[in-house]
Motif scaffolding. Structure first.
Motif, PDB file in Angstrom:
ATOM      1  N   GLU A  23       8.669  -7.058  25.002  1.00 32.99           N
ATOM      2  CA  GLU A  23      10.076  -6.668  25.075  1.00 32.99           C
ATOM      3  C   GLU A  23      10.271  -5.164  24.893  1.00 32.99           C
ATOM      4  OE1 GLU A  23      12.821  -9.269  22.999  1.00 32.99           O
ATOM      5  OE2 GLU A  23      11.319 -10.864  23.037  1.00 32.99           O
ATOM      6  N   GLN A  24       9.195  -4.405  25.070  1.00 32.18           N
ATOM      7  CA  GLN A  24       9.193  -2.940  24.922  1.00 32.18           C
ATOM      8  C   GLN A  24       9.771  -2.514  23.570  1.00 32.18           C
ATOM      9  OE1 GLN A  24      11.197  -1.729  28.645  1.00 32.18           O
ATOM     10  NE2 GLN A  24       9.163  -1.272  29.461  1.00 32.18           N
ATOM     11  N   THR A  25       9.498  -3.318  22.562  1.00 32.12           N
ATOM     12  CA  THR A  25      10.028  -3.092  21.216  1.00 32.12           C
ATOM     13  C   THR A  25       8.891  -3.160  20.205  1.00 32.12           C
ATOM     14  OG1 THR A  25      12.139  -4.068  21.865  1.00 32.12           O
ATOM     15  CG2 THR A  25      11.690  -3.927  19.503  1.00 32.12           C
ATOM     16  N   GLU A  26       8.956  -2.265  19.225  1.00 31.77           N
ATOM     17  CA  GLU A  26       7.926  -2.244  18.189  1.00 31.77           C
ATOM     18  C   GLU A  26       8.542  -1.745  16.893  1.00 31.77           C
ATOM     19  OE1 GLU A  26       5.004  -3.484  16.782  1.00 31.77           O
ATOM     20  OE2 GLU A  26       4.309  -3.173  18.843  1.00 31.77           O
ATOM     21  N   HIS A  27       7.957  -2.187  15.773  1.00 36.73           N
ATOM     22  CA  HIS A  27       8.424  -1.649  14.492  1.00 36.73           C
ATOM     23  C   HIS A  27       7.717  -0.321  14.235  1.00 36.73           C
ATOM     24  CE1 HIS A  27       5.179  -4.571  13.513  1.00 36.73           C
ATOM     25  NE2 HIS A  27       4.735  -3.580  12.777  1.00 36.73           N
ATOM     26  N   TRP A  28       8.448   0.580  13.585  1.00 37.84           N
ATOM     27  CA  TRP A  28       7.931   1.911  13.261  1.00 37.84           C
ATOM     28  C   TRP A  28       7.543   1.870  11.797  1.00 37.84           C
ATOM     29  CZ3 TRP A  28       7.134   5.230  17.133  1.00 37.84           C
ATOM     30  CH2 TRP A  28       6.708   6.512  16.790  1.00 37.84           C
ATOM     31  N   ASP A  29       6.274   1.547  11.559  1.00 30.98           N
ATOM     32  CA  ASP A  29       5.795   1.323  10.193  1.00 30.98           C
ATOM     33  C   ASP A  29       4.854   2.441   9.741  1.00 30.98           C
ATOM     34  OD1 ASP A  29       3.461   0.873  11.594  1.00 30.98           O
ATOM     35  OD2 ASP A  29       3.191  -1.178  10.924  1.00 30.98           O
ATOM     36  N   GLY A  30       4.386   2.317   8.517  1.00 33.90           N
ATOM     37  CA  GLY A  30       3.377   3.229   8.000  1.00 33.90           C
ATOM     38  C   GLY A  30       3.881   4.560   7.509  1.00 33.90           C
ATOM     39  N   ILE A  31       5.177   4.752   7.422  1.00 35.89           N
ATOM     40  CA  ILE A  31       5.722   6.021   6.939  1.00 35.89           C
ATOM     41  C   ILE A  31       5.533   6.074   5.425  1.00 35.89           C
ATOM     42  CG2 ILE A  31       7.813   7.417   6.724  1.00 35.89           C
ATOM     43  CD1 ILE A  31       6.608   7.080   9.628  1.00 35.89           C
ATOM     44  N   ARG A  32       4.849   7.108   4.959  1.00 40.07           N
ATOM     45  CA  ARG A  32       4.540   7.220   3.537  1.00 40.07           C
ATOM     46  C   ARG A  32       4.942   8.588   2.986  1.00 40.07           C
ATOM     47  NH1 ARG A  32       4.606   2.671   4.614  1.00 40.07           N
ATOM     48  NH2 ARG A  32       3.119   1.047   4.053  1.00 40.07           N
ATOM     49  N   ASN A  33       6.112   9.023   3.371  1.00 42.45           N
ATOM     50  CA  ASN A  33       6.733  10.235   2.867  1.00 42.45           C
ATOM     51  C   ASN A  33       8.133   9.824   2.421  1.00 42.45           C
ATOM     52  OD1 ASN A  33       8.859  12.411   3.603  1.00 42.45           O
ATOM     53  ND2 ASN A  33       6.988  13.583   3.232  1.00 42.45           N
ATOM     54  N   TYR A  34       8.526  10.206   1.211  1.00 49.63           N
ATOM     55  CA  TYR A  34       9.792   9.717   0.667  1.00 49.63           C
ATOM     56  C   TYR A  34      11.012  10.186   1.448  1.00 49.63           C
ATOM     57  CZ  TYR A  34       7.327   7.611  -3.195  1.00 49.63           C
ATOM     58  OH  TYR A  34       6.490   6.815  -3.937  1.00 49.63           O
ATOM     59  N   GLN A  35      11.022  11.431   1.915  1.00 53.21           N
ATOM     60  CA  GLN A  35      12.183  11.898   2.672  1.00 53.21           C
ATOM     61  C   GLN A  35      12.285  11.150   4.002  1.00 53.21           C
ATOM     62  OE1 GLN A  35      12.345  16.126   3.388  1.00 53.21           O
ATOM     63  NE2 GLN A  35      14.411  16.029   4.205  1.00 53.21           N
ATOM     64  N   ALA A  36      11.167  10.971   4.689  1.00 51.89           N
ATOM     65  CA  ALA A  36      11.176  10.213   5.944  1.00 51.89           C
ATOM     66  C   ALA A  36      11.554   8.759   5.673  1.00 51.89           C
ATOM     67  CB  ALA A  36       9.808  10.306   6.620  1.00 51.89           C
ATOM     68  N   ARG A  37      11.056   8.197   4.574  1.00 49.92           N
ATOM     69  CA  ARG A  37      11.405   6.829   4.187  1.00 49.92           C
ATOM     70  C   ARG A  37      12.909   6.686   3.992  1.00 49.92           C
ATOM     71  NH1 ARG A  37      11.289   4.834  -1.427  1.00 49.92           N
ATOM     72  NH2 ARG A  37      12.519   6.710  -1.702  1.00 49.92           N
ATOM     73  N   ASN A  38      13.499   7.677   3.345  1.00 48.31           N
ATOM     74  CA  ASN A  38      14.940   7.623   3.099  1.00 48.31           C
ATOM     75  C   ASN A  38      15.728   7.636   4.411  1.00 48.31           C
ATOM     76  OD1 ASN A  38      14.339   7.608   0.391  1.00 48.31           O
ATOM     77  ND2 ASN A  38      14.911   9.740   0.042  1.00 48.31           N
ATOM     78  N   PHE A  39      15.265   8.409   5.386  1.00 47.46           N
ATOM     79  CA  PHE A  39      15.915   8.381   6.699  1.00 47.46           C
ATOM     80  C   PHE A  39      15.845   6.980   7.288  1.00 47.46           C
ATOM     81  CE2 PHE A  39      14.798  13.116   7.356  1.00 47.46           C
ATOM     82  CZ  PHE A  39      16.051  13.524   6.954  1.00 47.46           C
ATOM     83  N   LEU A  40      14.653   6.364   7.240  1.00 47.37           N
ATOM     84  CA  LEU A  40      14.489   5.025   7.801  1.00 47.37           C
ATOM     85  C   LEU A  40      15.341   4.006   7.053  1.00 47.37           C
ATOM     86  CD1 LEU A  40      10.643   4.801   8.474  1.00 47.37           C
ATOM     87  CD2 LEU A  40      12.480   5.176  10.124  1.00 47.37           C
ATOM     88  N   ARG A  41      15.330   4.086   5.755  1.00 47.82           N
ATOM     89  CA  ARG A  41      16.027   3.101   4.922  1.00 47.82           C
ATOM     90  C   ARG A  41      17.540   3.257   4.998  1.00 47.82           C
ATOM     91  NH1 ARG A  41      15.139   3.990  -1.208  1.00 47.82           N
ATOM     92  NH2 ARG A  41      16.660   5.590  -0.682  1.00 47.82           N
ATOM     93  N   ASP A  42      18.024   4.500   4.999  1.00 49.69           N
ATOM     94  CA  ASP A  42      19.444   4.750   4.778  1.00 49.69           C
ATOM     95  C   ASP A  42      20.221   5.290   5.975  1.00 49.69           C
ATOM     96  OD1 ASP A  42      18.833   4.106   2.117  1.00 49.69           O
ATOM     97  OD2 ASP A  42      18.538   6.204   1.580  1.00 49.69           O
ATOM     98  N   THR A  43      19.567   5.883   6.950  1.00 47.04           N
ATOM     99  CA  THR A  43      20.297   6.661   7.946  1.00 47.04           C
ATOM    100  C   THR A  43      20.085   6.228   9.387  1.00 47.04           C
ATOM    101  OG1 THR A  43      19.938   8.523   6.427  1.00 47.04           O
ATOM    102  CG2 THR A  43      20.961   9.031   8.505  1.00 47.04           C
ATOM    103  N   VAL A  44      18.904   5.746   9.733  1.00 43.45           N
ATOM    104  CA  VAL A  44      18.681   5.311  11.113  1.00 43.45           C
ATOM    105  C   VAL A  44      19.449   4.012  11.338  1.00 43.45           C
ATOM    106  CG1 VAL A  44      16.980   4.581  12.831  1.00 43.45           C
ATOM    107  CG2 VAL A  44      16.399   6.413  11.223  1.00 43.45           C
ATOM    108  N   ASN A  45      20.286   4.005  12.364  1.00 43.52           N
ATOM    109  CA  ASN A  45      21.133   2.847  12.662  1.00 43.52           C
ATOM    110  C   ASN A  45      20.842   2.293  14.050  1.00 43.52           C
ATOM    111  OD1 ASN A  45      22.815   2.979  10.250  1.00 43.52           O
ATOM    112  ND2 ASN A  45      23.613   4.878  11.135  1.00 43.52           N
ATOM    113  N   VAL A  46      21.193   1.036  14.254  1.00 42.31           N
ATOM    114  CA  VAL A  46      21.084   0.422  15.569  1.00 42.31           C
ATOM    115  C   VAL A  46      21.889   1.260  16.554  1.00 42.31           C
ATOM    116  CG1 VAL A  46      21.669  -1.617  16.936  1.00 42.31           C
ATOM    117  CG2 VAL A  46      20.688  -1.889  14.642  1.00 42.31           C
ATOM    118  N   GLY A  47      21.277   1.566  17.692  1.00 48.08           N
ATOM    119  CA  GLY A  47      21.933   2.370  18.716  1.00 48.08           C
ATOM    120  C   GLY A  47      21.573   3.841  18.676  1.00 48.08           C
ATOM    121  N   ASP A  48      20.981   4.300  17.579  1.00 53.62           N
ATOM    122  CA  ASP A  48      20.554   5.694  17.510  1.00 53.62           C
ATOM    123  C   ASP A  48      19.476   5.950  18.553  1.00 53.62           C
ATOM    124  OD1 ASP A  48      22.259   5.970  15.348  1.00 53.62           O
ATOM    125  OD2 ASP A  48      20.669   6.336  13.873  1.00 53.62           O
ATOM    126  N   LEU A  49      19.477   7.148  19.117  1.00 54.79           N
ATOM    127  CA  LEU A  49      18.468   7.525  20.102  1.00 54.79           C
ATOM    128  C   LEU A  49      17.362   8.319  19.433  1.00 54.79           C
ATOM    129  CD1 LEU A  49      20.744   8.427  23.143  1.00 54.79           C
ATOM    130  CD2 LEU A  49      19.442   6.317  22.736  1.00 54.79           C
TER     131      LEU A  49
END
Length: 154
Positions: A23-49
């Motif tokens: 389905e041309q879809t994959e999870h973006w895993d393995g991020i082990r930096n707290y600032q990048a983690r915070n973006f993934l956890r708190d800021t990246v939303n469905v529909g973001d490019l």
């Protein structure tokens, strides 16, 4: 809508891997930096490019475009002792790491090299062009996203 640049090493995961995923879809895993983690956890939303950027390779640069299709959720790889991303300090009750799902939108006909990005007059805020910024996930201002997209599609 937010705009992002996700860096990846193409020998580990490339734009073609995303394009060829179910389905041309994959999870973006393995991020082990707290600032990048915070973006993934708190800021990246469905529909973001999301620009996909190949790094640590012969030709670094923006190679394609994806869309966030699932907002931040617990990265299950942190619990697997056999995973490269295992974190023994993380627990199911108190997870440390998060991921998002992205879906392939476009592979550009040419790579937009970092050298070209740095030379663009209207690209000043993205961490990619700032000294000392090494995050694998970074926000992109709308005006810069539009300029980069235009350059990628030229």
């Amino acid at each position: 809508m937010n705009y992002w640049l996700f860096k990846t090493e193409p020998d580990a995961f490339s734009i073609d891997d995303l394009k060829n995923a179910p389905e041309q879809t994959e999870h973006w895993d393995g991020i082990r930096n707290y600032q990048a983690r915070n973006f993934l956890r708190d800021t990246v939303n469905v529909g973001d490019l999301v620009f996909i950027y190949h790094s640590s390779c012969k030709q670094v640069g923006i190679v394609g475009l994806a869309e966030a299709v699932k907002a931040g959720y617990v990265d299950h790889t942190q619990f697997n002792p056999e995973s490269n991303y295992y974190d023994p300090k993380s627990t199911i009750e108190k997870p440390r790491w998060y991921m998002v799902d992205i879906q392939f939108k476009q592979k550009f006909s040419q790579i937009l090299p970092l050298k070209t990005i740095k030379a663009m007059d209207d690209i000043k805020e993205i961490g990619l062009v700032k000294k000392g910024h090494r995050l694998s996930i970074m926000p992109v201002q709308k005006n810069e996203f539009e300029s980069l997209l235009t350059a990628c599609e030229a």
